[in-house]
Write an enzyme that holds these catalytic residues in place. Structure first.
Site, PDB file in Angstrom:
ATOM      1  N   GLY A 211      39.368  45.019  37.959  1.00  0.00           N
ATOM      2  CA  GLY A 211      39.615  44.080  36.762  1.00  0.00           C
ATOM      3  C   GLY A 211      38.257  43.714  36.488  1.00  0.00           C
ATOM      4  O   GLY A 211      37.152  44.471  36.387  1.00  0.00           O
ATOM      5  N   ILE A 213      36.129  41.262  37.462  1.00  0.00           N
ATOM      6  CA  ILE A 213      35.157  41.148  38.604  1.00  0.00           C
ATOM      7  C   ILE A 213      34.586  42.412  38.803  1.00  0.00           C
ATOM      8  O   ILE A 213      33.543  42.777  38.949  1.00  0.00           O
ATOM      9  CB  ILE A 213      35.690  40.485  39.884  1.00  0.00           C
ATOM     10  N   SER A 232      42.259  51.205  42.086  1.00  0.00           N
ATOM     11  CA  SER A 232      43.227  50.080  41.551  1.00  0.00           C
ATOM     12  C   SER A 232      44.678  50.561  41.543  1.00  0.00           C
ATOM     13  O   SER A 232      44.828  51.439  41.573  1.00  0.00           O
ATOM     14  CB  SER A 232      42.279  49.528  40.435  1.00  0.00           C
ATOM     15  N   ARG A 233      45.254  49.416  40.852  1.00  0.00           N
ATOM     16  CA  ARG A 233      46.649  49.845  40.983  1.00  0.00           C
ATOM     17  C   ARG A 233      47.171  51.180  40.074  1.00  0.00           C
ATOM     18  O   ARG A 233      47.778  52.088  40.250  1.00  0.00           O
ATOM     19  CB  ARG A 233      47.540  48.543  40.240  1.00  0.00           C
ATOM     20  N   VAL A 288      34.673  39.841  48.175  1.00  0.00           N
ATOM     21  CA  VAL A 288      34.927  38.692  47.581  1.00  0.00           C
ATOM     22  C   VAL A 288      36.205  38.179  46.933  1.00  0.00           C
ATOM     23  O   VAL A 288      36.380  37.625  46.088  1.00  0.00           O
ATOM     24  CB  VAL A 288      33.711  38.623  46.280  1.00  0.00           C
ATOM     25  N   GLY A 289      37.203  39.028  47.768  1.00  0.00           N
ATOM     26  CA  GLY A 289      38.593  38.750  47.073  1.00  0.00           C
ATOM     27  C   GLY A 289      39.309  37.629  47.917  1.00  0.00           C
ATOM     28  O   GLY A 289      39.007  36.687  47.833  1.00  0.00           O
ATOM     29  N   ARG A 290      40.041  38.065  48.777  1.00  0.00           N
ATOM     30  CA  ARG A 290      40.673  37.278  49.775  1.00  0.00           C
ATOM     31  C   ARG A 290      40.353  37.888  51.349  1.00  0.00           C
ATOM     32  O   ARG A 290      40.556  39.204  51.419  1.00  0.00           O
ATOM     33  CB  ARG A 290      41.985  37.058  49.477  1.00  0.00           C
ATOM     34  N   GLU A 319      41.105  30.787  56.349  1.00  0.00           N
ATOM     35  CA  GLU A 319      40.293  29.874  55.929  1.00  0.00           C
ATOM     36  C   GLU A 319      41.011  28.344  56.210  1.00  0.00           C
ATOM     37  O   GLU A 319      42.030  28.276  56.099  1.00  0.00           O
ATOM     38  CB  GLU A 319      40.062  30.079  54.504  1.00  0.00           C
ATOM     39  N   HIS A 337      33.579  30.908  51.350  1.00  0.00           N
ATOM     40  CA  HIS A 337      34.181  31.013  50.009  1.00  0.00           C
ATOM     41  C   HIS A 337      33.313  30.117  48.875  1.00  0.00           C
ATOM     42  O   HIS A 337      34.167  29.240  48.121  1.00  0.00           O
ATOM     43  CB  HIS A 337      35.606  30.277  50.092  1.00  0.00           C
ATOM     44  N   ALA A 339      31.667  31.806  46.224  1.00  0.00           N
ATOM     45  CA  ALA A 339      31.479  32.800  45.253  1.00  0.00           C
ATOM     46  C   ALA A 339      31.275  31.943  43.722  1.00  0.00           C
ATOM     47  O   ALA A 339      30.477  32.365  43.029  1.00  0.00           O
ATOM     48  CB  ALA A 339      31.943  34.030  45.139  1.00  0.00           C
TER      49      ALA A 339
HETATM   50  O1  LIG Z   1      38.275  32.337  45.016  1.00  0.00           O
HETATM   51  C1  LIG Z   1      38.179  32.037  43.997  1.00  0.00           C
HETATM   52  C2  LIG Z   1      39.250  32.076  42.764  1.00  0.00           C
HETATM   53  O2  LIG Z   1      40.372  32.764  43.246  1.00  0.00           O
HETATM   54  O3  LIG Z   1      38.855  31.826  41.988  1.00  0.00           O
END
Ligand SMILES: O=CC(=O)O
Length: 371
Positions: A211, A213, A232-233, A288-290, A319, A337, A339
């Protein structure tokens, strides 16, 4: 709420009252009283007016309520101007108010699950201050006809900056070097005692989630002559980077995996033990996603056993808890978390939340709708 670009937040919550002193004390006093009476009348008028407006609750920690405070509006009224209790406490203290809440603003650490939604019978809008909405029960929102907005693409550049920063840090051991230097006695170091890093330039990078990012990450890493491929999808017809339909294949063919995709039922544990092993002993994972995109226990085990080279993690599975075993590993760079935590993002998210609220309560199209 107002932010300035030095990173300080200016929180203006009370109207400033001024008393005018004149050389005619009685007159001055009566002018002041008159002014106070006017103020009182205005306050009564204002509070009657705001009583009739749709109510918005800020569902998050007190710092969040302060940072995300929208400007006073003609179209809605914020219930918690500074640090009121949490939503649950608020409702138990003011049960009659629950049915007056039409919208909530929320942050990632405060889930909006079916139980929370059930507390609010008049809820019509949820504004997330994040790009990710995995903390919101979207199917329950669909069922109840509740609209949801997110930060959209607002943070893509900051998150991409962070992904590349973590990758450089893990490869070139910057945080390790910092700790190493601070431990030296007599302010002297012996460079040969420091472990070797690995070169980033020219590396093969697999991006999971192409996407906004992912695209920003690719753009940055092209400047390092890295070779980019992605999963990706769907394959993106306009992109010339090689596409892999499976993350396992992507890992097999790259030195680095960077996770930038959403967390949902299809992507939970998209990086499992098999994928980690396929990346190999020199491989690096950046997330940097989840957190739950990775099977965190397996990642930890592989890092400890040297089955993978290193990891840069801005997000964690549970988290705000971080498994303490990470803290003793020098091949891992950890970030809370963070970013999106820049003064620039805060200025823009405040504006966006306000615009979404204004749009919703004046029946205009939402700026960043999710559903
Ligand atoms: O983690 C941060 C967001 O989803 O914007």
């Amino acid at each position: 709420m107002q932010c300035n670009d030095t990173g300080y937040i200016i929180f203006i919550s009370f109207p400033v009252k001024t008393l005018t002193l004149t050389t005619q004390p009685n007159k001055g006093l009566s002018m002041a009283n008159e002014k106070n009476n006017n103020n009182n009348n205005n306050n009564v008028e204002q509070s009657t007016k705001s009583n009739n407006l749709p109510k918005v609750f800020i569902h998050g920690p007190p710092q969040f309520s302060i940072v995300l405070q929208p400007n006073p509006s003609q179209n809605f009224h914020i219930l918690n101007p500074s640090s009121l209790p949490s939503l649950h406490e608020f409702i138990s203290l003011n049960p009659h108010q629950a049915s007056s809440i039409s919208a909530i603003l929320c942050t990632t650490l405060y889930p909006v699950n079916a139980d929370v939604i059930r507390l609010l019978p008049s809820l019509r809008l949820i504004c997330a201050s994040s790009a990710g909405t995995n903390h919101i029960d979207l199917s329950e929102c669909r069922r109840r006809g509740i609209k949801v907005t997110s930060a959209g693409n607002l943070f893509s550049e900051e998150v991409a900056d962070m992904a590349v920063a973590l990758l450089i840090d893990v490869s070139r051991k910057i945080s390790t070097a910092d700790r190493f230097l601070r431990r030296q006695v007599q302010n002297q170091f012996a460079t040969w005692d420091f472990p070797l890093g690995s070169k980033l330039t020219g590396k093969k990078i697999g991006i999971v989630g192409m996407g906004r990012i992912g695209l920003e990450v690719a753009k940055r890493l092209e400047a390092f002559n890295c070779m980019i491929s992605y999963n990706s999808r769907n394959k993106k017809p306009l992109l010339s980077y090689p596409f892999y339909s499976s993350v396992l294949e992507l890992a097999t063919n790259n030195n680095v995996l960077i996770l930038c995709c959403d967390l949902n039922d299809q992507t939970k544990y998209i990086v499992n033990k098999e994928v980690i092993l396929a990346l190999g002993k020199g491989g690096i994972i950046v997330n940097v996603g989840r957190g739950a995109l990775i099977d965190e226990k397996e990642l930890l085990k592989c890092l400890i056993e040297g089955e993978i080279g290193g990891a840069g993690l801005d997000v964690f599975e549970n988290e705000p808890n971080v498994p303490k075993e990470f803290f003793s590993l020098d091949n891992v760079v950890l970030s809370p978390h963070a970013a999106i935590l820049t003064s620039d993002t805060f200025m823009s998210i405040c504006q966006l939340v306000e615009q979404n609220l204004e749009a919703f309560f004046s029946n205009k199209p939402l700026i960043t709708p999710v559903i």
